[in-house]
Design a protein around this motif. Structure first.
Motif, short mmCIF file in Angstrom:
data_model
loop_
_atom_site.label_atom_id
_atom_site.label_comp_id
_atom_site.label_asym_id
_atom_site.label_seq_id
_atom_site.Cartn_x
_atom_site.Cartn_y
_atom_site.Cartn_z
N HIS A 199 -3.26 24.94 14.14
CA HIS A 199 -2.66 25.43 12.91
C HIS A 199 -3.77 25.72 11.92
O HIS A 199 -4.83 25.11 11.97
N HIS A 210 -8.98 25.84 7.03
CA HIS A 210 -9.22 24.99 8.20
C HIS A 210 -8.40 25.49 9.36
O HIS A 210 -7.41 26.20 9.17
N THR A 216 -6.87 23.77 12.94
CA THR A 216 -6.70 22.42 13.45
C THR A 216 -6.26 22.36 14.90
O THR A 216 -5.17 22.82 15.24
N GLN A 247 -2.68 13.07 11.17
CA GLN A 247 -3.78 14.00 10.89
C GLN A 247 -4.99 13.31 10.29
O GLN A 247 -4.85 12.38 9.50
N GLU A 269 -9.96 19.75 10.59
CA GLU A 269 -8.83 18.82 10.66
C GLU A 269 -8.40 18.72 12.12
O GLU A 269 -8.60 19.65 12.90
NI NI Z 1 -3.78 21.34 8.06
#
Ligand code: NI
Ligand code: OOG
Length: 461
Positions: A70, A226, A228, A266, A291
């Protein structure tokens, strides 16, 4: 062009997700290091925990795991948000859920663009957490005007991508070569731009109001901040990050370690400072970070209420937000509170805490034509004719998202905005409604029950 010559939106999304990952690897090399770590740990889990691997095989998640990502962007205006929604629609991504981050001191509200059907998610689960800056929450009128003026002038979409979006809307799809162009053109919107749109002094003014405001307003586009990857063991990642030269944030957001993961856990690492060319001077900005996430069962409203209650109780007992200094205590409190949440799939199912996927087993299929066989769902499960696995959570968590925002804005950036949820304003900017994620999970569960009943030639639901 006849419709059968169009590329499926799922395939465009898969292509875009791969292209984005490649771009981000070049832009943020530490992201590449992180991918290696995640891949090592995932391999380890698959060999050392055959039960986990087996569950992923049942649900088919094993096939999507390696490419699962993501990303997140922050846009500045309603027009940008509405156009990004049209851009994502070309790739079969729809807005799901409304997240108010203002109550956590971040002047944005957000949604997640993603595929909504399990078959599409199987092809590419790529999702983008998309936030809209809320200038109306800024109390300084001069600064608000400055920001509005700058945002009104920027163009975050290439003319060609705008044409292709309109063409797709008009014709109902894109050809293979148009889809390829679309992916390349769409990438420009998410790219990092070293050249800022403001002077060093304007940047400082925006930054002093809130770092996030500078991040949105001072640049030419909504750079992806970011990307992930998904891990099967986030605790191992958290422990393994420092050895790879990646300093993790103090605590893992979300639920504690469990045998059967729920929702989303996370962790992240802080972005490095990047060089920026302001219109009149050189400077720097911390924008992008890394992340990692671990996904677990999607919870029903009842399960979610229990989760929210236990998380609130943990924070209350801690007496504030988790940080470096109280990380150990936070972990202990979280674990103690969540003892109340059953860590057993059968119990979670019986108590209606999570959504599930159901599968006809070999045994069940072999018994298809027998007179004597169970006909209720519970009976079929007990007899081993039906197998179930948790339905994976495809969305985000507001408290966790706030924690991720905060850890990357610096702990000094605690601003108070009060609680200002305004879903209507968000949907007005988006020019459509956001979907209810719980309804989507319920539909997906229902489809799996129907397919299962059909395979067994029964009518239990
Ligand atoms: Ni995120
Ligand atoms: C988005 C933060 C939220 C997540 O995974 O919860 C997020 C942002 O920093 O723009 O990505």
């Amino acid at each position: 062009m006849p419709a059968h010559d169009f590329v499926s939106p799922d395939s465009i999304r898969a292509q875009f997700s791969a292209a984005m990952s490649l771009m981000y690897k070049q832009e943020v090399p530490l992201y590449g290091t992180l991918l290696e770590l995640v891949s090592e740990i995932n391999q380890q889990v698959m060999t050392q925990q055959p039960k986990v691997a087996e569950a992923l095989r049942w649900t088919g998640e094993i096939e999507r795991l390696d490419q699962e990502r993501h990303g997140a962007i922050r846009v500045g205006t309603a027009e940008e948000l509405a156009t990004i929604a049209r851009l994502f629609a070309v790739m079969g991504m729809e807005p799901v859920g409304y997240y108010d981050l203002s109550s956590a001191g971040v002047p944005v509200h957000s949604t997640a663009f993603r595929a909504v059907h399990e078959q599409s998610l199987h092809i590419s689960p790529f999702r983008v957490f998309t936030s809209l800056l809320r200038l109306e929450l800024i109390d300084n009128p001069q600064l608000r005007e400055l920001a509005q003026g700058i945002l009104a002038k920027r163009k975050i979409f290439t003319p060609r991508v705008r044409e292709l979006i309109a063409q797709c809307e008009r014709d109902g799809g894109l050809s293979a070569s148009d889809a390829e162009t679309f992916v390349q053109e769409a990438l420009h919107t998410f790219r990092w731009h070293q050249d800022a749109t403001v002077t060093a002094e304007q940047y400082q003014q925006l930054h002093d109001q809130h770092r996030l405001i500078a991040d949105v307003v001072a640049f030419k586009g909504p750079h992806i901040n970011h990307l992930t990857p998904r891990t099967l063991d986030i605790d191992a990642i958290q422990v393994g990050m420092p050895a790879k030269g990646i300093p993790p944030k103090a605590v893992v957001e979300g639920p504690p370690t469990r045998r059967h993961p729920i929702l989303l856990r996370q962790t992240s690492f802080k972005a490095l400072q990047e060089k920026v060319a302001f219109s009149d001077a050189q400077g720097s900005h911390t924008a992008r970070f890394g992340e990692i996430e671990q996904r677990g069962a999607a919870l029903t409203p009842k399960g979610r209420q229990l989760y929210d209650r236990l998380l609130d109780a943990t924070r209350e007992a801690l007496g504030g937000a988790p940080a470096e200094a109280n990380a150990e205590r936070y972990r202990a409190l979280l674990k103690a509170q969540f003892a109340e949440f059953p860590d057993d799939l059968a119990q979670m199912r019986e108590q209606g805490l999570a959504y599930f996927r159901y599968f006809a087993t070999e045994k069940g299929l072999a018994a298809r034509d027998q007179q004597e066989r169970p006909t209720t769902l519970q009976g079929l499960i007990d007899a081993g004719h039906v197998h179930f696995e948790a339905l994976v959570y495809e969305d985000f968590l507001p408290v966790s998202a706030a924690g991720i925002f905060q850890s990357n804005l610096g702990d000094d950036a605690q601003t108070e905005y009060g609680s200002n949820a305004n879903r209507d304003a968000f949907e007005a900017a988006l020019q459509m409604k956001v979907q209810d994620e719980l309804a989507l999970y319920a539909q997906s569960e229902q489809r799996s029950l129907q397919a299962c009943a059909q395979a067994l030639n029964l009518d239990f639901k």
